[in-house]
Design an enzyme around this catalytic site. Sequence first.
Site, PDB file in Angstrom:
ATOM      1  CG  ASP A 191      -2.046   1.069   1.105  1.00 52.79           C
ATOM      2  OD1 ASP A 191      -2.309   1.553  -0.026  1.00 52.79           O
ATOM      3  OD2 ASP A 191      -2.632   1.425   2.134  1.00 52.79           O
ATOM      4  CG  ASP A 207      -1.113   2.215   6.696  1.00 54.46           C
ATOM      5  OD1 ASP A 207      -1.490   1.239   7.373  1.00 54.46           O
ATOM      6  OD2 ASP A 207      -1.875   2.919   6.015  1.00 54.46           O
TER       7      ASP A 207
HETATM    8  N1  LIG Z   1       4.364   6.058  14.103  1.00 50.15           N
HETATM    9  C1  LIG Z   1       3.756   7.189  13.777  1.00 50.15           C
HETATM   10  N2  LIG Z   1       4.273   8.377  14.136  1.00 50.15           N
HETATM   11  C2  LIG Z   1       3.658   9.523  13.798  1.00 50.15           C
HETATM   12  N3  LIG Z   1       2.516   9.591  13.110  1.00 50.15           N
HETATM   13  C3  LIG Z   1       1.948   8.452  12.716  1.00 50.15           C
HETATM   14  C4  LIG Z   1       2.532   7.185  13.027  1.00 50.15           C
HETATM   15  N4  LIG Z   1       1.748   6.222  12.510  1.00 50.15           N
HETATM   16  C5  LIG Z   1       0.721   6.857  11.924  1.00 50.15           C
HETATM   17  N5  LIG Z   1       0.828   8.196  12.034  1.00 50.15           N
HETATM   18  C6  LIG Z   1      -0.093   9.220  11.528  1.00 50.15           C
HETATM   19  O1  LIG Z   1      -1.367   8.660  11.321  1.00 50.15           O
HETATM   20  C7  LIG Z   1      -1.685   8.638   9.930  1.00 50.15           C
HETATM   21  C8  LIG Z   1      -2.385   7.338   9.588  1.00 50.15           C
HETATM   22  O2  LIG Z   1      -1.545   6.246   9.881  1.00 50.15           O
HETATM   23  P1  LIG Z   1      -1.594   4.931   9.017  1.00 50.15           P
HETATM   24  O3  LIG Z   1      -1.327   5.252   7.598  1.00 50.15           O
HETATM   25  O4  LIG Z   1      -0.726   3.924   9.678  1.00 50.15           O
HETATM   26  O5  LIG Z   1      -3.076   4.464   9.227  1.00 50.15           O
HETATM   27  P2  LIG Z   1      -4.325   4.479   8.238  1.00 50.15           P
HETATM   28  O6  LIG Z   1      -3.972   4.956   6.872  1.00 50.15           O
HETATM   29  O7  LIG Z   1      -5.439   5.069   8.973  1.00 50.15           O
HETATM   30  O8  LIG Z   1      -4.500   2.971   8.179  1.00 50.15           O
HETATM   31  P3  LIG Z   1      -5.613   2.235   7.439  1.00 50.15           P
HETATM   32  O9  LIG Z   1      -5.679   2.782   6.040  1.00 50.15           O
HETATM   33  O10 LIG Z   1      -5.043   0.849   7.525  1.00 50.15           O
HETATM   34  O11 LIG Z   1      -6.849   2.504   8.218  1.00 50.15           O
HETATM   35  C9  LIG Z   1      -0.348   8.839   9.223  1.00 50.15           C
HETATM   36  O12 LIG Z   1      -0.478   9.446   7.974  1.00 50.15           O
HETATM   37  C10 LIG Z   1       0.400   9.731  10.180  1.00 50.15           C
HETATM   38  O13 LIG Z   1      -0.006  11.067  10.041  1.00 50.15           O
HETATM   39 MG   LIG Z   2      -2.249   5.024   5.763  1.00 48.44          MG
END
Ligand SMILES: Nc1ncnc2c1ncn2[C@@H]1O[C@H](COP(=O)(O)OP(=O)(O)OP(=O)(O)O)[C@@H](O)[C@H]1O
Ligand SMILES: [Mg+2]
Length: 258
Positions: A191, A207
């Site tokens: 992804d 992610d």
């Molecule tokens: N380890 C981290 N440190 C800082 N910010 C983070 C971290 N992990 C995630 N984030 C913030 O949260 C946002 C979303 O995280 P992530 O992409 O992992 O989840 P997601 O896209 O909501 O996942 P999914 O699509 O599986 O629901 C990232 O773009 C970032 O801004």
């Molecule tokens: Mg994401």
Amino acid sequence: MGHDEEHERFDRDIEAMGIRVKDANLMKVRADVFDEVTLIALYKLVHKKLISVIGGPISTGKEANVFYGEHDGRGIAIKIYRIQTANFKAMTEYLAGDRRFASVRGSRKGIIFAWTKKEYSNLARAHDVGIPVPEPLAFDRNILLMEFLGEGETPYPQLRNAEIEDYGAVYRQILDYVERLYREARLVHADLSEYNILYHEKPYLIDMGQAVTPDHPRAPVFLIRDIKNLNRYFSRYCDVPDEEEVLRAIAGTGHREP
Ligand SMILES: Nc1ncnc2c1ncn2[C@@H]1O[C@H](COP(=O)(O)OP(=O)(O)OP(=O)(O)O)[C@@H](O)[C@H]1O
Ligand SMILES: [Mg+2]
């Protein structure tokens, strides 16, 4: 239960657990995210002293909510997969083809717990070979704790919002990560895009719940899709080689054979 009652219950539960809540905004998302299962997981992590503070929400995604938190004075990201996620059917497919998780089947909850564990293991594999990702710290049920990538309580910007001086150099750096992820960590991100890369001085991959081992039947398709996404984004800013060429460089062969 009515809305107010629900909120009162949440406040009581959280307080009873001795969890320190730092941010008033947290209360806005409470009922959607913090169901009973999640509260138990949260409680376990707090009890093990892996979380000392829960801060404000950082992101509400398709499947997960991310919150800022602290542990030993260090920032952590608390990623909570919603049990009622719309996407759990898709999760099943990614799990089934991956030998590490092939035996996981059954309930919605079971799938989501396996998914959380899978993201933890994927981050650990990448981290172990030195690829810049958030260091995974712990997981319980549907909650993953990892290193917070940011300054203060603000996460580093996603690649799409970052100020980049030399796009060519950043593109090559990301391809190097993808290659090492494939060759050394034995994973395809699956992804990869300007949303799932944070940038501060260098790129960080995030992610990784959906990342699969190369023996997943769809791994070759996921790898070429990742490369296409990168090329689509970077071709606006710099020259990029043909995707087939990139694939050959990463996977060592031509087409669908990893
Ligand atoms: N380890 C981290 N440190 C800082 N910010 C983070 C971290 N992990 C995630 N984030 C913030 O949260 C946002 C979303 O995280 P992530 O992409 O992992 O989840 P997601 O896209 O909501 O996942 P999914 O699509 O599986 O629901 C990232 O773009 C970032 O801004
Ligand atoms: Mg994401």
